[in-house]
Design a protein around this motif. Structure first.
Motif, PDB file in Angstrom:
ATOM      1  N   PRO A   1      25.520  16.093  16.696  1.00 56.50           N
ATOM      2  CA  PRO A   1      24.614  15.426  15.652  1.00 56.50           C
ATOM      3  C   PRO A   1      25.088  16.762  13.763  1.00 56.50           C
ATOM      4  CG  PRO A   1      22.951  14.886  16.050  1.00 56.50           C
ATOM      5  CD  PRO A   1      24.202  15.564  16.925  1.00 56.50           C
ATOM      6  N   GLY A   2      24.550  17.732  14.806  1.00 58.78           N
ATOM      7  CA  GLY A   2      24.545  18.934  14.015  1.00 58.78           C
ATOM      8  C   GLY A   2      25.475  19.680  13.902  1.00 58.78           C
ATOM      9  N   ILE A   3      27.361  19.102  14.087  1.00 53.97           N
ATOM     10  CA  ILE A   3      28.194  19.756  13.577  1.00 53.97           C
ATOM     11  C   ILE A   3      28.721  19.612  12.038  1.00 53.97           C
ATOM     12  CG2 ILE A   3      29.618  16.804  14.247  1.00 53.97           C
ATOM     13  CD1 ILE A   3      31.064  21.204  14.934  1.00 53.97           C
ATOM     14  N   VAL A   4      28.021  17.870  11.705  1.00 55.10           N
ATOM     15  CA  VAL A   4      28.000  18.087  10.348  1.00 55.10           C
ATOM     16  C   VAL A   4      27.347  18.830   9.633  1.00 55.10           C
ATOM     17  CG1 VAL A   4      27.784  15.980   8.192  1.00 55.10           C
ATOM     18  CG2 VAL A   4      28.298  15.423  10.553  1.00 55.10           C
ATOM     19  N   GLY A   5      27.861  19.289   8.734  1.00 60.16           N
ATOM     20  CA  GLY A   5      28.113  20.769   7.699  1.00 60.16           C
ATOM     21  C   GLY A   5      28.479  22.225   8.096  1.00 60.16           C
ATOM     22  N   GLN A   6      29.272  22.068   9.549  1.00 60.12           N
ATOM     23  CA  GLN A   6      29.132  23.612  10.282  1.00 60.12           C
ATOM     24  C   GLN A   6      30.723  22.973   9.707  1.00 60.12           C
ATOM     25  OE1 GLN A   6      28.565  24.065  14.534  1.00 60.12           O
ATOM     26  NE2 GLN A   6      26.521  23.630  14.083  1.00 60.12           N
ATOM     27  N   SER A   7      31.780  24.689   9.574  1.00 53.15           N
ATOM     28  CA  SER A   7      32.153  24.826   9.527  1.00 53.15           C
ATOM     29  C   SER A   7      34.019  24.620  10.597  1.00 53.15           C
ATOM     30  CB  SER A   7      33.402  25.661   8.872  1.00 53.15           C
ATOM     31  OG  SER A   7      34.787  26.646   8.549  1.00 53.15           O
ATOM     32  N   ILE A   8      34.594  24.019  10.528  1.00 50.22           N
ATOM     33  CA  ILE A   8      36.137  23.841  12.199  1.00 50.22           C
ATOM     34  C   ILE A   8      37.248  24.198  11.378  1.00 50.22           C
ATOM     35  CG2 ILE A   8      35.142  22.309  13.486  1.00 50.22           C
ATOM     36  CD1 ILE A   8      37.117  20.664  12.341  1.00 50.22           C
ATOM     37  N   THR A   9      37.899  25.516  12.400  1.00 52.10           N
ATOM     38  CA  THR A   9      39.240  25.844  11.647  1.00 52.10           C
ATOM     39  C   THR A   9      40.035  24.721  12.136  1.00 52.10           C
ATOM     40  OG1 THR A   9      38.266  28.184  12.432  1.00 52.10           O
ATOM     41  CG2 THR A   9      40.466  28.016  11.785  1.00 52.10           C
ATOM     42  N   LEU A  10      41.085  24.543  11.366  1.00 51.72           N
ATOM     43  CA  LEU A  10      42.389  23.763  11.076  1.00 51.72           C
ATOM     44  C   LEU A  10      43.383  24.369  11.172  1.00 51.72           C
ATOM     45  CD1 LEU A  10      40.616  20.082   9.779  1.00 51.72           C
ATOM     46  CD2 LEU A  10      41.577  20.673  12.603  1.00 51.72           C
ATOM     47  N   ASP A  11      44.536  24.485  12.075  1.00 48.69           N
ATOM     48  CA  ASP A  11      46.122  25.543  11.333  1.00 48.69           C
ATOM     49  C   ASP A  11      45.284  26.736  10.565  1.00 48.69           C
ATOM     50  OD1 ASP A  11      47.268  23.148  12.520  1.00 48.69           O
ATOM     51  OD2 ASP A  11      48.444  22.442  10.566  1.00 48.69           O
ATOM     52  N   GLY A  12      44.585  27.561  11.334  1.00 44.99           N
ATOM     53  CA  GLY A  12      44.067  28.471  10.352  1.00 44.99           C
ATOM     54  C   GLY A  12      43.002  28.623   9.351  1.00 44.99           C
TER      55      GLY A  12
ATOM     56  N   THR B   1      46.564  22.025  14.641  1.00 45.41           N
ATOM     57  CA  THR B   1      45.831  22.597  15.193  1.00 45.41           C
ATOM     58  C   THR B   1      44.309  23.019  15.312  1.00 45.41           C
ATOM     59  OG1 THR B   1      47.643  23.039  15.660  1.00 45.41           O
ATOM     60  CG2 THR B   1      46.554  24.671  17.032  1.00 45.41           C
ATOM     61  N   LEU B   2      43.433  22.621  16.456  1.00 47.44           N
ATOM     62  CA  LEU B   2      41.948  23.314  16.136  1.00 47.44           C
ATOM     63  C   LEU B   2      42.033  24.500  17.263  1.00 47.44           C
ATOM     64  CD1 LEU B   2      38.762  22.699  15.033  1.00 47.44           C
ATOM     65  CD2 LEU B   2      38.767  21.363  17.405  1.00 47.44           C
ATOM     66  N   THR B   3      41.227  25.656  16.503  1.00 42.80           N
ATOM     67  CA  THR B   3      41.189  26.825  16.749  1.00 42.80           C
ATOM     68  C   THR B   3      39.715  27.138  17.102  1.00 42.80           C
ATOM     69  OG1 THR B   3      41.932  28.333  14.785  1.00 42.80           O
ATOM     70  CG2 THR B   3      43.602  28.063  16.838  1.00 42.80           C
ATOM     71  N   GLY B   4      39.638  28.531  17.458  1.00 46.72           N
ATOM     72  CA  GLY B   4      38.062  28.645  17.911  1.00 46.72           C
ATOM     73  C   GLY B   4      37.410  28.135  18.778  1.00 46.72           C
ATOM     74  N   ARG B   5      37.764  27.811  19.815  1.00 46.04           N
ATOM     75  CA  ARG B   5      37.435  27.073  21.008  1.00 46.04           C
ATOM     76  C   ARG B   5      38.048  28.315  21.774  1.00 46.04           C
ATOM     77  NH1 ARG B   5      35.528  22.657  20.820  1.00 46.04           N
ATOM     78  NH2 ARG B   5      36.001  21.701  23.223  1.00 46.04           N
ATOM     79  N   GLU B   6      37.383  27.819  23.506  1.00 43.77           N
ATOM     80  CA  GLU B   6      38.171  28.353  24.526  1.00 43.77           C
ATOM     81  C   GLU B   6      39.999  28.105  24.404  1.00 43.77           C
ATOM     82  OE1 GLU B   6      36.242  27.422  28.519  1.00 43.77           O
ATOM     83  OE2 GLU B   6      34.540  28.089  27.256  1.00 43.77           O
ATOM     84  N   GLN B   7      40.437  26.857  24.377  1.00 42.30           N
ATOM     85  CA  GLN B   7      41.605  26.785  24.413  1.00 42.30           C
ATOM     86  C   GLN B   7      41.978  26.310  22.763  1.00 42.30           C
ATOM     87  OE1 GLN B   7      43.775  27.515  26.284  1.00 42.30           O
ATOM     88  NE2 GLN B   7      43.063  28.721  28.012  1.00 42.30           N
TER      89      GLN B   7
END
Length: 813
Positions: free
Chosen positions: A164-175, A103-109
């Protein structure tokens, strides 16, 4: 002007001369050639075109199997992977991987994404290239490194707007945080056909590291992983299988596995194609028969036209034309006709592929790759050329055998020399009609067997009711749900809220819902049963809530369902299915008996329920054990709700209630149970529909062919009929004479078709359910239908024969 161009221009004039006949012939060929082109496009994509990976013939998967336990393909464990890695002599590269939903969180849904935890060598083996950033690194295969994520091009464009700027950024998967390290190039696709998972998935969109801990070799029973390998140069799958057999025998002894435990090395191409070989063979054979029938039909029509051109051929011969020149002209006409049929066939093929994608039987791999490619165009051209020569031989043979004197003396009444209402004077036409009837009967019997099989399958009870049931999947992957109390509380709250929605009659949750493709089995011990040496007991394992069985209307045979008292602090409860009870306690009461994974933590059997068709109506699953969901909660569950309300309205209301409890939970896979049941029969429905369509067309062609021959016979025998009528023959005598000729042909075709069908339908045995390949009812009914159609086709020219005026017929002579 070149001679060949003259032949083409003359052929075009002859085709335009009788537009209706030309259209009929082109249409017949278009369907026959088009069906072959469509099926060849499937063959090309599945069998001829290599997978889009470097040296795909060297790629393979390793699977477990235990035939005695009805396990024919199972996932390996990390411990088994390490054994293979250390002991094999056949693999150049190996990778361990595990697919799962995150689950990808940190977005609207929150977004559900299909992810693959894998070692770095897998992307390298499959030839993946980064568009931005990098791939997984070998050091990330070891614990202690920062968590990285590689995005597919599809998810990068869909969720991150191709930034392309998403590289190097953090995303949240399963918290948990993951740093995006790269984005794969657009052409790379990895799906469940290449990397099958325990739960249904489509395309894998996120690739995460799979670091193996130091004690991974001891992890023997967590059999939920994929093993992908690249064979060493010169090593075949058969050689690798012999190597893996030795390793499997050592694992069998070390882990005390079932005596039939083993491993399979399956080439990646074979795995992707799966079990469609037999169905593809049946369809390819069917369309070949349709094309042969179309050729026979067109040959008959050309013979009819050739009969009217006998005087033309005789005059050209008298003026000095050699038989080679006449044969070339007639073959040019036939080939031109077949090329027109091939061009129209491409349109039919494209339409057929659209129908296939629309029906989407679910078992056609690489469906997106199936298209009218260059290879298909060349195949269509080759088939068109071949069929043009094939059906052009008959009129050419007739033309070069023309009696010059007889034809010129006939004064333009071509074919009267062949008069007489007897088919023995038209043996070639009769043979063509018999062949059409034979082939069409073989197709009709094949279609009849599949239809009867499909009807039988539809009548099989799944063991539960589908009416009014809405289903959906819930993924509660937030780290807070690692606490079982929090997870139990979450499920209890959503069940309470859903149960109170207007129109909801019952609701429940289960870990693995029937007919979804999800699997879940494991080893368990049974009170009073000790497996014989070299054997083990594997059962389907399910977690279910108190009201799941009532919602699905799965019958209670003995005891009780789960209830609110089956809580974590109470003795552990289990429910078994009727097949489980009959196997171990056929003459005893199973209630109160015990099961266990660990002897100190037994489960008490509190109920026996009916048998459920878990994996499809056509197959029997393993024996099943259900555990109380409150005592063994899972973060991924199926929710089912029975209601008379509109499905769309109810699904929106349920989703709103779930998000009211926790907005981070993902709700997906919303479908009615009736839709799931309908889709579970897609493969059988597709096969029976396609073969029935081919058979119906073959029947139509055969009827047209029989009608054409007898119509021609009546036309050519006008004088004989006139004489018979003048001598006192009644209309019934004329009708009987014509019908008898047609039914004699039909009888020969039916007998030959029965013999051919008895031999060829054995190929279809694996596609049938509850019907034998030589089913008596089908072999009796289908010839009767063909005989009725043949009678109708002969009755029309027979009735026309009764309208011959003897005075007019004799005066013309």
């Amino acid at each position: 002007m070149p001679i060949w161009l003259q032949d083409v221009r003359y052929a075009l004039r002859m085709l335009r001369k009788n537009v209706v006949l030309t259209v009929v012939m082109v249409a017949s060929l278009a369907i026959g050639i088009g069906a072959n082109s469509a099926i060849f496009s499937v063959v090309d994509a599945l069998l001829l075109r290599p997978l889009p990976y470097p040296q795909p013939e060297r790629l393979a998967n390793v699977w477990l199997h235990s035939p005695a336990l009805a396990i024919f393909r199972d996932w390996p464990s990390p411990g088994q992977y390490i054994d293979i890695q250390n002991e094999n002599h056949s693999f150049e590269q190996m990778a361990l991987a595990q697919s799962r939903t995150v689950t990808l969180t940190g977005r609207e849904q929150p977004e559900r994404i299909d992810a693959l935890r894998t070692q770095s060598s897998l992307l390298e083996m499959l030839g993946a290239k980064p568009l931005v950033g990098r791939l997984l690194l070998p050091e990330e295969d070891r614990p202690g490194k920062p968590a990285a994520a590689i995005l597919s091009y599809r998810v990068w464009t869909r969720l991150f707007n191709s930034d392309p700027g998403i590289v190097g950024q953090s995303i949240t998967l399963d918290g948990k945080p993951f740093m995006v390290a790269g984005v794969l190039q657009r052409g790379f696709v990895l799906n469940s056909e290449v990397m099958p998972s325990e739960e249904p998935m489509d395309k894998l969109d996120v690739f995460l590291p799979l670091p193996l801990p130091a004690d991974a070799a001891q992890n023997r029973r967590d059999e939920n992983y994929n093993i992908l390998v690249r064979l060493k140069p010169g090593v075949s799958v058969q050689h690798a299988q012999a190597d893996i057999d030795l390793i499997a025998s050592r694992i069998r002894e070390k882990d005390k596995r079932d005596a039939t435990f083993g491993m399979h090395v399956v080439g990646l191409q074979e795995q992707v194609v799966g079990d469609v070989h037999r169905a593809l063979l049946v369809l390819l054979g069917s369309v070949t028969l349709v094309l042969l029938i179309a050729c026979a039909n067109v040959a008959n029509l050309l013979l009819t036209r050739a009969a009217g051109r006998e005087k033309e051929v005789a005059i050209r011969t008298a003026l000095g034309a050699g038989w080679q020149r006449i044969a070339r002209q007639l073959l040019t006409e036939s080939i031109l006709l077949s090329l027109l049929g091939g061009a129209a066939g491409l349109v039919v093929a494209r339409a057929s592929l659209y129908v296939v994608r629309t029906m989407n039987p679910g078992n056609i791999p690489r469906l997106e790759d199936i298209a009218i490619s260059g290879a298909v165009l060349w195949f269509t051209f080759g088939v068109s050329l071949t069929t043009g020569i094939l059906f052009g031989v008959a009129p050419v043979w007739r033309a070069i055998k023309v009696d010059l004197n007889t034809s010129l003396k006939a004064g333009g009444r071509s074919g009267q020399s062949e008069g007489g209402l007897h088919l023995r004077r038209h043996r070639l036409r009769g043979l063509l009609v018999v062949s059409e009837l034979t082939l069409s009967l073989m197709l009709l019997i094949g279609a009849g067997l599949l239809v009867r099989s499909f009807v039988r399958l539809q009548n099989v009870s799944p063991g539960f009711s589908t009416e009014g049931i809405l289903t959906m999947q819930i993924a509660a992957n937030d780290p807070k749900y690692k606490d079982q109390k929090a997870l139990i509380s979450f499920h209890r709250e959503i069940e309470k809220r859903v149960a109170n929605l207007p129109g909801v009659k019952a609701e429940g949750v289960v870990s693995v819902l029937p007919l979804t493709g999800s699997v879940g089995w494991g080893q368990i011990s049974v009170e009073g049963y000790a497996p014989p040496p070299g054997q083990e007991l594997q059962v389907d394992l399910r977690m279910a809530s108190a009201d799941y069985f009532r919602t699905m209307q799965i019958p209670l045979i003995k005891g009780r369902f789960f209830n609110e008292h089956d809580s974590p602090d109470m003795p552990q409860a289990a429910i078994i299915d009727e097949k489980f009870a009959q196997r171990f306690w056929p003459s005893e009461d199973p209630l109160g008996k015990h099961l266990w994974f660990e002897p100190k933590k037994p489960f008490t059997i509190v109920g026996v329920v009916g048998v459920v068709k878990q994996y499809g109506l056509e197959m029997d699953g393993k024996i099943v054990t259900y555990f109380a969901q409150q005592q063994h909660p899972s973060d991924g569950m199926f929710l089912v709700a029975r209601s008379a309300s509109d499905a769309a309205t109810l699904s929106a209301a349920i989703t709103q209630e779930i998000h009211g409890v926790d907005p981070s939970v993902v709700v997906y896979g919303i479908r009615s149970m009736q839709d799931r049941l309908y889709d579970s029969l897609a493969r059988q429905r597709f096969a029976s529909t396609m073969l029935s369509a081919f058979a119906a067309f073959a029947l139509l062609l055969a009827a047209v062919g029989l009608y054409g021959v007898l119509s021609y016979l009546v036309t050519q025998s006008t004088r004989d009929i006139g004489v018979r009528v003048a001598l006192g023959a009644r209309p019934g005598d004329i009708v009987g004479m014509v019908v008898r000729q047609g039914m004699e042909l039909s009888a020969v075709g039916i007998l030959a078709g029965l013999a051919g069908a008895a031999a060829l339908t054995r190929v279809m045995a694996s596609l049938l359910f509850g019907v034998s390949a030589t089913d008596v009812a089908t072999f009796a009914a289908v010839p009767g239908i063909l005989a009725l159609v043949a009678f109708a086709a002969t009755a029309i020219p027979a009735l026309r024969a009764t309208r011959v005026d003897p005075i007019v017929a004799l005066r013309e002579e």
